[in-house]
Structures are given as C-alpha cells and as structure tokens.
Design a protein around this motif. Structure first.
Motif: not given
Length: 306
Positions: A71, A75, A78, A98-99, A102, A107-108, A112, A116, A136
């Motif tokens: 994971q 990251e 990404c 990103v979507q 993750f 969930d990111c 990240v 963004c 988030w």
C-alpha cells in the motif's frame, strides 16, 4: 461511500509516449518507482505516468497486495503520477486517477489527499478543495488516523486564511468529527494568532514600500530644486555677460580678454556651488566672489588717480 463530483471538462488521457525501457511489464514495483522518479526529475512526465501505471498494475497482481508495504508503494506511485500530471497542466486527470487507484476519495492515504488539495488550490478550484477535505475528514475510517489534523491544517492554511475566511474556521472545525472540542479551541487560538501575525507582516511590508516611495519622491524633488537653482544662476550669469558685451566697444582687446576670463571663473565657481556642498563652501565662495567683483571694477572702472 460518498462520491466527489469530478469536473465534466476532464480531457481524455493523451496517448503515452513509448518508454525507452524495452518492456515496463518486466519491471518490479520497486524498479518502476525508481525509474518513475528519474523520469520526473528529467521532466519526462508522460513516461513517468506510464511507469507509475505499470507499477500500480504490478502491485495489484501480487498476492500480498493488501499489506502495508504494498500500500505504501501504491501511495508513492500515485504521488509521483500526480506530480507529473501537475507538470503537464493536466490537473483534471488527477482525481479520476486517484479514484482508479484507491477506489474512492475517502480511502486514499492522507499524503495523497494533501497533495490533491494543494493542487486544486493552486488552480483556484476552492469548491473542489472543500469537497475533497470534507469527504475525507468525515469518513469514519480516517478519524483518529495519522495525518487527520494535517488535512484539517492544509485546508485552513491554504484555502480559508489566504482568502480572508478566518471567521469560517470555527464552523469548519466543528464539522470535523476527528477534532475534539478542546482541540478546536486550541486550533482556533492558533489560527487567529497566525492570521494576525500575517496581517501585521503584510502591513509592515506596505509601510516599508510607502516609506521608500516617499524617500524617492523627496530625493527627486531635491534634485529638481538644485537643477532649478542652477538654471537661475546660469540665467543671471548670461544676463551679466550680455551687459558686459554692450560695454566691450569702449575697451581694448586686452581688457576684454581679462573680463572674459574672470566671467568664466565666476561661472565655474557658481557651478561648484551647486554640487551639493554649498553650505560647506559658502565662506570660500563669498571671499572669492568679492575679489572677482573688485577685479571687474578695476578693469571696467579704473581709478583715475592710479
């Protein structure tokens, strides 16, 4: 899961340039990360994204793809891809990417999400920044996790305070389930102090600029006054020279030359008196001036008894 609206103006992904790597599918995840960093460093952004996509695909194929180690690598890939998209000015591609990696915004990883929000603030997409941070922060899986307060801070410091929305900070903090009442009060005090400090710094910079402009104006005015005084002195000397010229017919060539020489000396002394040191040289100039007048008088109107 909550969904974040993605701009409808998203452009289709450009065709990726062929990498000079013979076959990126033969690379391990770690090799993809290393080479993607190199491409980003050398501004080969399309190839950087290509390597990130290859590395992500490779990571997902591993049987231990859900482990923390993998994971973290996802990251990193990404984040590298987001930076490359930003350099290509294709920020609209970031959230779909990103979507895709993750599954959803909430969930990111926080790093990240941090990137963004900063990216969208850079292009003044403030509504999207608010939507991203709210989704988030309100997700129960993120409450109490590492980086929660980091997302709160980046939104307040980079979105609310620069736009003069300090009054909205308390309401924003109340909407964050991971921030306790005590933490809210501490953060309100901190941001209020920070905002006041930034405001004072801004006023200080403006005051210095205005002071510098005032000094420049005064210096310019002094220079203009000196130039005006010199012009007036030149005019008086020219008038004096004309007066002498009207008398030249009455005197010999020797007398005329002597008068001309004394006139030139008078002009040079007058010019010296306007070099910014007039006060310090005043006594000397006065004495010399008196002697010049005596010399002119003896030439123009000699004493008959001598």
């Amino acid at each position: 899961m909550a969904a974040v609206e993605v701009s409808s103006t998203v452009r289709p992904s450009p065709k990726r340039l062929q990498s000079n790597i013979s076959d990126s599918s033969d690379l391990s995840v770690d090799q993809c990360i290393e080479k993607a960093r190199e491409k980003l460093l050398f501004k080969e952004f399309d190839e950087c994204i290509h390597l990130c996509e290859a590395g992500i695909s490779e990571a997902r194929m591993k049987p231990d793809s859900l482990t923390l180690s993998v994971q973290k690598k996802l990251e990193t890939l990404c984040i590298l891809a987001i930076q490359a998209y930003a350099e290509l000015n294709q920020w609209q591609q970031v959230m779909p990417f990103v979507q895709k990696v993750f599954g959803s915004v909430e969930d990111c990883p926080y790093k990240v999400m941090h990137l963004c929000i900063l990216l969208h603030s850079k292009v003044k997409e403030y509504t999207q920044c608010h939507a991203l941070s709210s989704v988030w922060l309100k997700h129960q899986g993120n409450v109490g996790t590492e980086g929660y307060t980091d997302i709160v801070d980046v939104y307040i410091q980079h979105i609310l305070i620069p736009r003069g929305k300090i009054a909205l900070v308390p309401r924003y903090l109340e909407s964050c389930p991971g921030v306790s009442s005590a933490q809210q009060q501490d953060l309100i005090n901190y941001y209020s102090t920070l905002h006041a400090s930034q405001h004072e710094d801004s006023k200080s910079v403006r005051f210095k600029d205005e002071s510098h402009e005032k000094d420049f104006t005064e210096s310019s005015n002094d220079q203009k006054k000196m130039e005006k005084d010199k012009i007036q002195t030149d005019h008086r000397l020219i008038t004096f020279a004309k007066s002498l010229a009207s008398r030249m017919k009455l005197y010999s060539l020797d007398v005329i030359l002597k008068v001309a020489a004394l006139t030139v000396c008078a002009y040079l002394l007058a010019f010296q008196g306007h070099d910014g040191n007039t006060s310090s040289n005043f006594s000397k100039l006065t004495a010399i001036g008196r002697n010049l007048l005596k010399a002119l008088k003896s030439l123009m109107w000699p004493d008959p008894s001598s």
